[in-house]
Motif scaffolding. Structure first.
Motif, PDB file in Angstrom:
ATOM      1  N   ASP A 114      31.224 -26.427  40.603  1.00  0.00           N
ATOM      2  CA  ASP A 114      31.963 -27.323  39.721  1.00  0.00           C
ATOM      3  C   ASP A 114      31.149 -27.625  38.462  1.00  0.00           C
ATOM      4  O   ASP A 114      30.120 -26.986  38.194  1.00  0.00           O
ATOM      5  CB  ASP A 114      32.362 -28.609  40.454  1.00  0.00           C
ATOM      6  CG  ASP A 114      31.150 -29.404  40.943  1.00  0.00           C
ATOM      7  OD1 ASP A 114      30.016 -29.090  40.520  1.00  0.00           O
ATOM      8  OD2 ASP A 114      31.336 -30.341  41.739  1.00  0.00           O
ATOM      9  N   ARG A 115      31.591 -28.620  37.692  1.00  0.00           N
ATOM     10  CA  ARG A 115      30.954 -28.942  36.408  1.00  0.00           C
ATOM     11  C   ARG A 115      29.529 -29.450  36.563  1.00  0.00           C
ATOM     12  O   ARG A 115      28.767 -29.464  35.593  1.00  0.00           O
ATOM     13  CB  ARG A 115      31.795 -29.956  35.644  1.00  0.00           C
ATOM     14  CG  ARG A 115      31.970 -31.288  36.337  1.00  0.00           C
ATOM     15  CD  ARG A 115      33.073 -32.122  35.672  1.00  0.00           C
ATOM     16  NE  ARG A 115      33.312 -33.370  36.373  1.00  0.00           N
ATOM     17  CZ  ARG A 115      32.768 -34.522  36.054  1.00  0.00           C
ATOM     18  NH1 ARG A 115      31.927 -34.591  35.029  1.00  0.00           N
ATOM     19  NH2 ARG A 115      33.054 -35.625  36.720  1.00  0.00           N
ATOM     20  N   ILE A 141      32.079 -19.473  34.523  1.00  0.00           N
ATOM     21  CA  ILE A 141      32.507 -20.738  33.918  1.00  0.00           C
ATOM     22  C   ILE A 141      33.885 -20.579  33.302  1.00  0.00           C
ATOM     23  O   ILE A 141      34.767 -21.447  33.441  1.00  0.00           O
ATOM     24  CB  ILE A 141      31.484 -21.207  32.863  1.00  0.00           C
ATOM     25  CG1 ILE A 141      30.166 -21.608  33.545  1.00  0.00           C
ATOM     26  CG2 ILE A 141      32.030 -22.374  32.040  1.00  0.00           C
ATOM     27  CD1 ILE A 141      29.001 -21.773  32.579  1.00  0.00           C
ATOM     28  N   LEU A 146      36.199 -24.235  32.883  1.00  0.00           N
ATOM     29  CA  LEU A 146      35.301 -25.324  32.489  1.00  0.00           C
ATOM     30  C   LEU A 146      34.630 -25.081  31.137  1.00  0.00           C
ATOM     31  O   LEU A 146      33.645 -25.745  30.801  1.00  0.00           O
ATOM     32  CB  LEU A 146      34.224 -25.523  33.563  1.00  0.00           C
ATOM     33  CG  LEU A 146      34.709 -26.013  34.925  1.00  0.00           C
ATOM     34  CD1 LEU A 146      33.591 -25.930  35.948  1.00  0.00           C
ATOM     35  CD2 LEU A 146      35.218 -27.443  34.820  1.00  0.00           C
ATOM     36  N   ASN A 149      34.003 -28.084  28.728  1.00  0.00           N
ATOM     37  CA  ASN A 149      33.146 -29.190  29.114  1.00  0.00           C
ATOM     38  C   ASN A 149      31.917 -29.222  28.207  1.00  0.00           C
ATOM     39  O   ASN A 149      31.169 -28.252  28.135  1.00  0.00           O
ATOM     40  CB  ASN A 149      32.731 -29.023  30.587  1.00  0.00           C
ATOM     41  CG  ASN A 149      31.867 -30.158  31.082  1.00  0.00           C
ATOM     42  OD1 ASN A 149      30.672 -30.214  30.790  1.00  0.00           O
ATOM     43  ND2 ASN A 149      32.453 -31.056  31.841  1.00  0.00           N
ATOM     44  N   ILE A 152      28.410 -28.483  29.790  1.00  0.00           N
ATOM     45  CA  ILE A 152      28.261 -27.059  30.103  1.00  0.00           C
ATOM     46  C   ILE A 152      28.083 -26.251  28.823  1.00  0.00           C
ATOM     47  O   ILE A 152      27.258 -25.329  28.758  1.00  0.00           O
ATOM     48  CB  ILE A 152      29.467 -26.555  30.918  1.00  0.00           C
ATOM     49  CG1 ILE A 152      29.446 -27.176  32.322  1.00  0.00           C
ATOM     50  CG2 ILE A 152      29.467 -25.028  31.011  1.00  0.00           C
ATOM     51  CD1 ILE A 152      30.640 -26.828  33.186  1.00  0.00           C
TER      52      ILE A 152
END
Length: 537
Positions: A114-115, A141, A146, A149, A152
Motif C-alpha cells: 500500500d501507500r 506503483i 498510487l 500520492n 510516493i
C-alpha cells in the motif's frame, strides 16, 4: 490451545498502552516475555508495535526475530519491518522482504503493498543504486493506482536522483499536481550535486515558496562546483529575505569563505554560531577552524580548537594541517603528540597528511620517516598516494633527490602528478636537470595540458643558462597552444570580496585602482622601500 479471538483482542488492548509508552530495549524485552507467556507471539497488532520500538532503538536484529516468529504477517507488519530495514541501511533485506510480500499476493492469504510500503522500498532501491529495480517498483506503483500520492512521488524523485537519472526524476516532478517543499528541494539538490547549477538556479527561481533547505541546496551546489562568489552571494540574499541560516547552510558556505579569504564574513558566522549555541556541534567548529586557517588567522583557529569540549578526529586533523600550512611545524607535531594521548580519538589517514606535511616544511627527515612507518606499524593505516607524495616532498626539500627517485620507484601505488610535480620542484631548487627531465616525461603523460610544468622546467633550464633548451621548450608551448592561467588575488572590503586578475581591466574602478597603485609604487621606490629593508635587517 488457540485462544478465542475476543480473548486475544482483550489481551492486546490491555498490553498495547504499556507497549506504546515503552522506549528502551530493556523494558521491551520484559513486555515481550509477557506477550509470549500469553501466547500472543502471532499478534500482528503487537508485533508491529514491537518492531517500531526496535527501529527507534536501531535493533533491527531483534525486530527481525519478532517478524520471523509470525506465520501470517499482515501488511502492517510487513511495512514496519521494511521500514526498519530501510531506515537502518539494511537495504538488501528490505528488498528481499518486499519480494516476499509480492509472492504472498498470489497465495491464499494475499498481502497487498500500500501507500506506506512503497516509500521505504524506494528508499532501499536508492540506497543500493538499483535503478532497474526502482523502475520496476515504479511500475508496481502505477498498477496499484498510487502514482498521485505526493509522498510516493517525492520518494520516486529521490530514488531517481540518487541513481543519477534526472530525466525520470523531472518527469515525475512535472506530473505532480501538488508539489511541496520536499519535491522542489530534492530536485534542486540533485542538480546541484551533479554540478548542473544553471538548472538548479532556474528551479530555485521558479519556486513558489522557498525554505532554508532550498537556499542551502543552492549554496552547497555552488561551493561544490567551485563557484565561491555565487555561494557567498546566495548566502547574503538568504539573509536579506529573512531566512536564518541553520547549521547545514553554515557548513556549506564556510568552505567558500575559506577559499575566497572572506575573513570578515567568517567572523560574523562565528559570532552568529556563538549567539545561537551552534558551537556545541563539532562539525560547525571544524568548519570554522578550517576557515580561519585558510584565511591566515591561525591564532583564532587555535583558540577555537582549544575552547572545544568535544574534539573528534576531524578537529585534530584540521588543526594539525592548519599549523603545518602556516609553517608552525613543531606546534603541529606537538599537537599530534597530544592527540595520541587522547584515548577518545584515533589518527586517520588525513591526520598523517597534515603531520607529514609539517615534517616536510620543517625539513624533519628522520621524524617524517618515523611517523610514516608508524602509520602501518602502530595504527594499521595503509599509506595512500598522498602520503607517499608528502615523503617525496620531504626528501626533495632535504636535497635527497636520488633517494626521492628510489622512493618513487619502490612505491606500491602508481605515483600521480603531485608526486612527480614535487620531484620536479625539488630539482628546480637543487639544480638537478637530469632528474627534472625524467620527472617532466612522467608529467607530460599524466597532465599534458598543464603549462605550469613546462614553465617550471623552463626556469630550471634558465637557471642553468641552457638557453637553447629554454627556447625549444617555449616552441613546444606555442605549438600546443598552451595558455598560462592568469594570476589572481582576492581582498575583502566591507564584507564584499573583490577579485583582481592579471591583465583584466574590466573592473569599473580600474583607473582609480591603477592610480593608487602607481602612487604606492612611487612612494615605495623612494624612502618607503629603504626603510622596509632596514627594518628587515
Amino acid at each position: 490451545m488457540k485462544l478465542p479471538s475476543w480473548v486475544i483482542r482483550e489481551l492486546e488492548n490491555g498490553i498495547m498502552p504499556t507497549l506504546r509508552n515503552c522506549t528502551s530495549m530493556g523494558e521491551l524485552r520484559q513486555l515481550h516475555a509477557h506477550i509470549l507467556v500469553f501466547s500472543l507471539s502471532q499478534s500482528n497488532f503487537l508485533g508491529t508495535q514491537i518492531i517500531n520500538i526496535c527501529n527507534s532503538n536501531r535493533r533491527v536484529d531483534y525486530a527481525a526475530l519478532v517478524f520471523n516468529q509470525v506465520y501470517e504477517p499482515n501488511v502492517f507488519l510487513y511495512n514496519a519491518m521494511i521500514k526498519a530495514y530501510a531506515q537502518n541501511y539494511h537495504c538488501s533485506e528490505a528488498i528481499s522482504l518486499y519480494k516476499q510480500m509480492l509472492n504472498c499476493q498470489h497465495a491464499q492469504n494475499s498481502v497487498l503493498a500500500d501507500r506506506f510500503t512503497y516509500p521505504f522500498v524506494l528508499k532501499a532501491c536508492a540506497g543500493l543504486l538499483l535503478l532497474v529495480l526502482g523502475k520496476l517498483v515504479h511500475v508496481h506503483i502505477f498498477k496499484s493506482g498510487l502514482t498521485s500520492n505526493s509522498i510516493i512521488q517525492n520518494s520516486l524523485i529521490e530514488m531517481y536522483t540518487k541513481c543519477d537519472h534526472l530525466v525520470d526524476a523531472r518527469r515525475v516532478f512535472d506530473e505532480m499536481e501538488d508539489r511541496d517543499a520536499v519535491s522542489w528541494n530534492t530536485l534542486i539538490s540533485a542538480h546541484a550535486r551533479l554540478g548542473q547549477m544553471r538548472k538548479a538556479r532556474a528551479l530555485f527561481n521558479s519556486m513558489p515558496s522557498r525554505t532554508v533547505v532550498s537556499w542551502t541546496a543552492l549554496i552547497s551546489g555552488y561551493t561544490m562546483a567551485g563557484r565561491y562568489f555565487d555561494a557567498v552571494e546566495v548566502f547574503h540574499h538568504m539573509q536579506l529575505e529573512s531566512f536564518e541560516p541553520d547549521d547545514i547552510s553554515i557548513v556549506s558556505v564556510l568552505p567558500a569563505c575559506a577559499q575566497l579569504g572572506a575573513l570578515e564574513l567568517g567572523k560574523w558566522i562565528h559570532a552568529y554560531c556563538d549567539k545561537h549555541e551552534l558551537l556545541q556541534k563539532s562539525f560547525i567548529c571544524n568548519a570554522l577552524i578550517e576557515m580561519y586557517a585558510k584565511c591566515g588567522s591561525i591564532d583564532q583557529a587555535l583558540q577555537l580548537f582549544e575552547e572545544m569540549k568535544d574534539r573528534d578526529v576531524i578537529s585534530w586533523s584540521t588543526m594539525i594541517a592548519g599549523l603545518a600550512s602556516h609553517g608552525q611545524a613543531h606546534k603541529a607535531i606537538k599537537l599530534f603528540v597530544e592527540m595520541e594521548k587522547d584515548k577518545r580519538v584515533r589518527p586517520n589517514g588525513i591526520t598523517f597528511i597534515g603531520l607529514l606535511s609539517a615534517c616536510s616544511h620543517a625539513g624533519l627527515l628522520d621524524e617524517g620517516f618515523s611517523y610514516f612507518d608508524s602509520m602501518k606499524e602502530v595504527y594499521g593505516i595503509d599509506p595512500g598516494v598522498e602520503h607517499y607524495g608528502c615523503m617525496v616532498d620531504l626528501l626533495g626539500r632535504s636535497g635527497c633527490i636520488d633517494r626521492a627517485v628510489q622512493f618513487i620507484e619502490s612505491m606500491p601505488v602508481p605515483p600521480d602528478a603531485a608526486v612527480w610535480g614535487s620531484l620536479l620542484s625539488a630539482c628546480g631548487t637543487h639544480g638537478n636537470i637530469g632528474t627534472a627531465v625524467k620527472a617532466m616525461e612522467q608529467l607530460i603523460e599524466l597532465e599534458p595540458e598543464d603549462i605550469g610544468n613546462y614553465v617550471m622546467l623552463s626556469n630550471i633550464y634558465a637557471a642553468a643558462r641552457r638557453w637553447d633548451s629554454v627556447a625549444k621548450l617555449r616552441r613546444v608551448i606555442r605549438s600546443k597552444s598552451l595558455k598560462k592561467t592568469p594570476g589572481c588575488s582576492l581582498i575583502e572590503v566591507n564584507n564584499v570580496v573583490q577579485e583582481f586578475v592579471a591583465g583584466n581591466d574590466s573592473n569599473p574602478h580600474f583607473g582609480e585602482i591603477s592610480g593608487v597603485l602607481y602612487l604606492l609604487a612611487s612612494q615605495l621606490g623612494h624612502s618607503g622601500y629603504q626603510r622596509a629593508m632596514e627594518y628587515e635587517e
